[in-house]
Scaffold this motif. Structure first.
Motif, PDB file in Angstrom:
ATOM      1  N   GLN A  22      31.738  29.267  55.060  1.00 24.63           N
ATOM      2  CA  GLN A  22      32.840  29.935  55.723  1.00 24.63           C
ATOM      3  C   GLN A  22      33.161  31.231  55.005  1.00 24.63           C
ATOM      4  O   GLN A  22      33.113  31.317  53.790  1.00 24.63           O
ATOM      5  CB  GLN A  22      34.090  29.037  55.705  1.00 24.63           C
ATOM      6  CG  GLN A  22      34.022  27.873  56.641  1.00 24.63           C
ATOM      7  CD  GLN A  22      34.368  28.264  58.070  1.00 24.63           C
ATOM      8  OE1 GLN A  22      34.325  29.442  58.403  1.00 24.63           O
ATOM      9  NE2 GLN A  22      34.682  27.293  58.894  1.00 24.63           N
ATOM     10  N   VAL A  23      33.458  32.260  55.773  1.00 25.42           N
ATOM     11  CA  VAL A  23      33.900  33.546  55.254  1.00 25.42           C
ATOM     12  C   VAL A  23      35.222  33.891  55.907  1.00 25.42           C
ATOM     13  O   VAL A  23      35.363  33.770  57.125  1.00 25.42           O
ATOM     14  CB  VAL A  23      32.872  34.659  55.535  1.00 25.42           C
ATOM     15  CG1 VAL A  23      33.425  36.018  55.111  1.00 25.42           C
ATOM     16  CG2 VAL A  23      31.563  34.375  54.823  1.00 25.42           C
ATOM     17  N   GLU A  24      36.178  34.269  55.116  1.00 23.83           N
ATOM     18  CA  GLU A  24      37.468  34.698  55.641  1.00 23.83           C
ATOM     19  C   GLU A  24      37.577  36.211  55.491  1.00 23.83           C
ATOM     20  O   GLU A  24      37.255  36.762  54.429  1.00 23.83           O
ATOM     21  CB  GLU A  24      38.610  34.005  54.900  1.00 23.83           C
ATOM     22  CG  GLU A  24      38.644  32.506  55.085  1.00 23.83           C
ATOM     23  CD  GLU A  24      39.794  31.847  54.348  1.00 23.83           C
ATOM     24  OE1 GLU A  24      39.849  30.619  54.326  1.00 23.83           O
ATOM     25  OE2 GLU A  24      40.627  32.570  53.787  1.00 23.83           O
ATOM     26  N   LEU A  25      38.048  36.847  56.538  1.00 21.98           N
ATOM     27  CA  LEU A  25      38.219  38.296  56.547  1.00 21.98           C
ATOM     28  C   LEU A  25      39.687  38.621  56.772  1.00 21.98           C
ATOM     29  O   LEU A  25      40.309  38.062  57.690  1.00 21.98           O
ATOM     30  CB  LEU A  25      37.369  38.932  57.653  1.00 21.98           C
ATOM     31  CG  LEU A  25      35.872  38.637  57.597  1.00 21.98           C
ATOM     32  CD1 LEU A  25      35.176  39.204  58.830  1.00 21.98           C
ATOM     33  CD2 LEU A  25      35.253  39.201  56.334  1.00 21.98           C
ATOM     34  N   VAL A  26      40.227  39.517  55.974  1.00 21.09           N
ATOM     35  CA  VAL A  26      41.629  39.896  56.093  1.00 21.09           C
ATOM     36  C   VAL A  26      41.724  41.418  56.131  1.00 21.09           C
ATOM     37  O   VAL A  26      41.329  42.099  55.169  1.00 21.09           O
ATOM     38  CB  VAL A  26      42.471  39.349  54.931  1.00 21.09           C
ATOM     39  CG1 VAL A  26      43.926  39.797  55.078  1.00 21.09           C
ATOM     40  CG2 VAL A  26      42.385  37.834  54.867  1.00 21.09           C
ATOM     41  N   GLU A  27      42.259  41.944  57.240  1.00 20.79           N
ATOM     42  CA  GLU A  27      42.438  43.386  57.386  1.00 20.79           C
ATOM     43  C   GLU A  27      43.802  43.814  56.864  1.00 20.79           C
ATOM     44  O   GLU A  27      44.762  43.041  56.885  1.00 20.79           O
ATOM     45  CB  GLU A  27      42.333  43.825  58.850  1.00 20.79           C
ATOM     46  CG  GLU A  27      41.042  43.462  59.549  1.00 20.79           C
ATOM     47  CD  GLU A  27      41.157  42.187  60.350  1.00 20.79           C
ATOM     48  OE1 GLU A  27      40.384  42.017  61.313  1.00 20.79           O
ATOM     49  OE2 GLU A  27      42.025  41.355  60.019  1.00 20.79           O
ATOM     50  N   SER A  28      43.881  45.059  56.440  1.00 20.88           N
ATOM     51  CA  SER A  28      45.154  45.664  56.035  1.00 20.88           C
ATOM     52  C   SER A  28      45.057  47.170  56.237  1.00 20.88           C
ATOM     53  O   SER A  28      43.968  47.702  56.455  1.00 20.88           O
ATOM     54  CB  SER A  28      45.480  45.337  54.576  1.00 20.88           C
ATOM     55  OG  SER A  28      44.478  45.860  53.718  1.00 20.88           O
ATOM     56  N   GLY A  29      46.227  47.825  56.178  1.00 28.30           N
ATOM     57  CA  GLY A  29      46.240  49.280  56.254  1.00 28.30           C
ATOM     58  C   GLY A  29      46.691  49.844  57.573  1.00 28.30           C
ATOM     59  O   GLY A  29      46.814  51.065  57.719  1.00 28.30           O
ATOM     60  N   GLY A  30      46.950  48.992  58.554  1.00 26.07           N
ATOM     61  CA  GLY A  30      47.433  49.495  59.836  1.00 26.07           C
ATOM     62  C   GLY A  30      48.862  49.986  59.726  1.00 26.07           C
ATOM     63  O   GLY A  30      49.530  49.822  58.707  1.00 26.07           O
ATOM     64  N   GLY A  31      49.332  50.609  60.794  1.00 27.66           N
ATOM     65  CA  GLY A  31      50.701  51.101  60.805  1.00 27.66           C
ATOM     66  C   GLY A  31      50.928  52.098  61.904  1.00 27.66           C
ATOM     67  O   GLY A  31      50.115  52.227  62.825  1.00 27.66           O
ATOM     68  N   LEU A  32      52.064  52.785  61.818  1.00 21.11           N
ATOM     69  CA  LEU A  32      52.462  53.803  62.798  1.00 21.11           C
ATOM     70  C   LEU A  32      52.210  55.185  62.192  1.00 21.11           C
ATOM     71  O   LEU A  32      52.639  55.465  61.069  1.00 21.11           O
ATOM     72  CB  LEU A  32      53.937  53.638  63.140  1.00 21.11           C
ATOM     73  CG  LEU A  32      54.563  54.704  64.042  1.00 21.11           C
ATOM     74  CD1 LEU A  32      53.907  54.694  65.407  1.00 21.11           C
ATOM     75  CD2 LEU A  32      56.071  54.466  64.161  1.00 21.11           C
ATOM     76  N   VAL A  33      51.540  56.039  62.961  1.00 17.26           N
ATOM     77  CA  VAL A  33      51.218  57.377  62.477  1.00 17.26           C
ATOM     78  C   VAL A  33      51.313  58.352  63.648  1.00 17.26           C
ATOM     79  O   VAL A  33      51.103  57.962  64.807  1.00 17.26           O
ATOM     80  CB  VAL A  33      49.808  57.401  61.837  1.00 17.26           C
ATOM     81  CG1 VAL A  33      48.741  57.082  62.867  1.00 17.26           C
ATOM     82  CG2 VAL A  33      49.529  58.720  61.143  1.00 17.26           C
ATOM     83  N   GLN A  34      51.643  59.584  63.357  1.00 17.22           N
ATOM     84  CA  GLN A  34      51.689  60.604  64.400  1.00 17.22           C
ATOM     85  C   GLN A  34      50.284  61.087  64.740  1.00 17.22           C
ATOM     86  O   GLN A  34      49.366  61.015  63.911  1.00 17.22           O
ATOM     87  CB  GLN A  34      52.542  61.789  63.941  1.00 17.22           C
ATOM     88  CG  GLN A  34      54.024  61.484  63.876  1.00 17.22           C
ATOM     89  CD  GLN A  34      54.848  62.736  63.612  1.00 17.22           C
ATOM     90  OE1 GLN A  34      54.362  63.688  63.006  1.00 17.22           O
ATOM     91  NE2 GLN A  34      56.087  62.736  64.064  1.00 17.22           N
ATOM     92  N   ALA A  35      50.139  61.583  65.956  1.00 19.85           N
ATOM     93  CA  ALA A  35      48.855  62.144  66.373  1.00 19.85           C
ATOM     94  C   ALA A  35      48.427  63.228  65.389  1.00 19.85           C
ATOM     95  O   ALA A  35      49.240  64.036  64.937  1.00 19.85           O
ATOM     96  CB  ALA A  35      48.971  62.719  67.776  1.00 19.85           C
ATOM     97  N   GLY A  36      47.132  63.207  65.050  1.00 15.90           N
ATOM     98  CA  GLY A  36      46.590  64.126  64.076  1.00 15.90           C
ATOM     99  C   GLY A  36      46.591  63.581  62.665  1.00 15.90           C
ATOM    100  O   GLY A  36      45.980  64.178  61.763  1.00 15.90           O
ATOM    101  N   GLY A  37      47.279  62.465  62.456  1.00 15.20           N
ATOM    102  CA  GLY A  37      47.355  61.870  61.137  1.00 15.20           C
ATOM    103  C   GLY A  37      46.149  61.008  60.801  1.00 15.20           C
ATOM    104  O   GLY A  37      45.186  60.926  61.560  1.00 15.20           O
TER     105      GLY A  37
END
Length: 129
Positions: free
Chosen positions: A1-16
């Protein structure tokens, strides 16, 4: 078994910019490094779509036309982590982003959803206009 955990998402303005990370853990982590990895995304009301992939050593990458030149996928096998650097973000990039491990390995990387056997839980990216 391999577990994958994402991070780093969020709200950003266009062009960011945002940088997503995907960390892997599990009993079979020692073989994780030979497999191709990918990023996919799913916007509300739409099917999950391919974004980018990278082969086991980072020598080969592939991108969806919609993100080519703006997104960069990379991996650090020593840290069992895959990254997605997203620049010049657009409102149409808004989606839940998923990392995934391919069941395949070798020189190439892979784009088809059916070629991936482990998925993270996803991280929300919202780009405001």
């Amino acid at each position: 078994q391999v577990e994958l955990v994402e991070s780093g998402g969020g709200l950003v303005q266009a062009g960011g910019s945002l940088r997503l990370s995907c960390g892997a853990s599990g009993r079979t982590l020692n073989v994780w490094n030979v497999h191709s990895m990918g990023w996919f995304r799913q916007a509300p009301g739409k099917e999950r779509e391919f974004v980018a992939c990278i082969n086991w050593n980072g020598a080969n990458t592939s991108y969806a036309d919609s993100v080519k030149g703006r997104f960069t996928i990379s991996r650090d096998n020593a840290k069992a982590t895959v990254y997605l650097q997203m620049n010049s973000l657009k409102p149409e990039d808004t989606a839940v982003y998923y990392c995934a491990k391919s069941r395949l390995y070798g020189r190439l990387c892979y784009r088809a959803i059916e070629d991936f056997d482990y998925w993270g839980q996803g991280t929300q990216v919202t780009v405001s206009s």
